[in-house]
Design an enzyme around this catalytic site. Structure first.
Site, mmCIF file in Angstrom:
data_model
loop_
_atom_site.group_PDB
_atom_site.id
_atom_site.type_symbol
_atom_site.label_atom_id
_atom_site.label_comp_id
_atom_site.label_asym_id
_atom_site.label_seq_id
_atom_site.Cartn_x
_atom_site.Cartn_y
_atom_site.Cartn_z
ATOM 1 N N GLY A 147 5.969 -89.932 -36.858
ATOM 2 C CA GLY A 147 5.526 -89.164 -35.710
ATOM 3 C C GLY A 147 6.287 -89.572 -34.461
ATOM 4 O O GLY A 147 6.921 -90.633 -34.409
ATOM 5 N N CYS A 148 6.217 -88.735 -33.441
ATOM 6 C CA CYS A 148 6.971 -89.002 -32.211
ATOM 7 C C CYS A 148 6.409 -90.203 -31.452
ATOM 8 O O CYS A 148 7.158 -91.121 -31.087
ATOM 9 C CB CYS A 148 7.016 -87.755 -31.339
ATOM 10 S SG CYS A 148 5.412 -86.970 -31.051
ATOM 11 N N TYR A 149 5.103 -90.211 -31.227
ATOM 12 C CA TYR A 149 4.505 -91.367 -30.554
ATOM 13 C C TYR A 149 4.725 -92.661 -31.353
ATOM 14 O O TYR A 149 5.115 -93.685 -30.775
ATOM 15 C CB TYR A 149 3.010 -91.155 -30.334
ATOM 16 C CG TYR A 149 2.630 -90.220 -29.217
ATOM 17 C CD1 TYR A 149 3.089 -90.424 -27.918
ATOM 18 C CD2 TYR A 149 1.775 -89.146 -29.445
ATOM 19 C CE1 TYR A 149 2.716 -89.575 -26.883
ATOM 20 C CE2 TYR A 149 1.395 -88.289 -28.415
ATOM 21 C CZ TYR A 149 1.867 -88.503 -27.136
ATOM 22 O OH TYR A 149 1.489 -87.661 -26.113
#
Length: 343
Positions: A147-149
């Protein structure tokens, strides 16, 4: 040439995959799959591709997957696993950009995302955080793109965790993201008038990326840990800036900390360690870089890490291509050496 099929090609991440793969000297895009745009030319839906790519979006067809060497699945969680299973059964390299194959612990996945239809495939998948899990990526059948986070947070924390330099339950991650992180689907909360000149926290104490971050940070630390993660929505299109706090297990000064990070990421092209300044979104926008800045708060004995990425590139499409490069024994930088736009 490596033939690539993109499933879910009309979303923000799918379009970013297409844009980046067109720059890749070893890749030919064999098919772009989107049920919502089937039989429509990409030149019509996305005019920026005029005179560059003359492909039509197709509905999913197993023959399109058979033609490909690598399949990118840019679909929502729960939906993606069905297509991953088809590509896996055909022996294709599969890079999934949903959350469906990021976890080793099925309980963690199920708690946040519901039942997994193919839990046996979790053992066939690797976590596609290239700088940390490179060897596992090379040997796995499925790559679960992070995921990006989590990408921003885990890479910001990894040297501290591996060296046990911080107290395990002292971690606080405060992340801010551009609106593209919410995806392309229409949602009033992400409309212009709701977002412009506004700034807000969301998913406080319950965001689903928390469990992904905790699982991988626990692995790096060598024992289970809990942390606090709070995401915020910025009134910008793209980019993530994470400010991470943790308490040291021993006193370190800033220069010592910088040297630890530089040594840990010594051979990692896409990690840039700042020494005399701090990262900003505009330096990573449009790139596959992770920019990391460090400070020491002596009065509290805490470290402060600033970790910046482009959520659509290093947080999604760019990292997926980096994973593809690893799987096909290419230089990881291939097709991804991009200078940010700055303005």
């Amino acid at each position: 040439m490596i033939k690539a099929s993109i499933i879910g090609a009309s979303g923000y991440v799918g379009i970013e995959l297409i844009r980046l793969l067109l720059k890749h000297p070893e890749v030919e895009i064999s098919s772009i799959i989107s049920s919502s745009n089937k039989d429509i030319s990409i030149e019509n839906t996305n005019p920026q591709f005029k005179k560059i790519l003359n492909l039509t979006f197709k509905e999913f067809d197993i023959d399109l997957v058979k033609e490909a060497d690598v399949v990118f699945c840019a679909l929502p969680h729960g939906v993606s696993q069905e297509y991953v299973k088809v590509a896996y059964d055909l022996g294709k390299v599969v890079i999934d950009l949903s959350s469906d194959f990021r976890y080793k612990d099925l309980t963690r996945y199920s708690k946040d995302y519901g039942n997994h239809k193919y839990p046996e495939l979790l053992n066939e998948s690797s976590y596609g955080l290239c700088e940390i899990f490179r060897e596992e990526i090379k040997s796995s059948k499925i790559v679960g793109n992070p995921g990006c986070y989590p990408t921003s947070a885990i890479l910001g924390l990894a040297p501290l965790l591996k060296n046990k330099l911080i107290q395990k339950d002292s971690i606080i991650i405060d992340s801010k993201s551009g609106v593209s992180g919410a995806g392309k689907k229409a949602d009033f909360a992400y409309s212009f008038c709701e977002v412009d000149e506004n700034f807000k926290a969301y998913g406080v104490a319950k965001h689903r990326h928390t469990s992904e971050i905790e699982e991988k940070c626990s692995f790096l630390f060598g024992e289970d840990l809990n942390l606090s993660f709070t995401p915020h929505l910025l009134p910008v299109k793209r980019g993530i800036l994470s400010t991470i706090y943790a308490t040291f297990t021993k006193s370190l000064n800033k220069n010592e900390l910088i040297e630890i990070y530089k040594e840990f990421y010594r051979d990692e092209f896409f990690i840039r360690i700042y020494e005399d300044s701090l990262p900003e979104l505009k330096y990573v926008t449009g790139t596959n870089f992770v920019d990391i800045g460090l400070e020491v708060d002596k009065k509290t004995n805490r470290v402060i890490v600033i970790s910046c990425i482009d959520n659509l590139i290093k947080g999604a499409a760019g990292q997926a291509i980096q994973n593809m490069n690893i799987k096909f024994s290419l230089n990881e930088k291939t097709g991804l050496v991009i200078v940010g736009e700055y303005f």
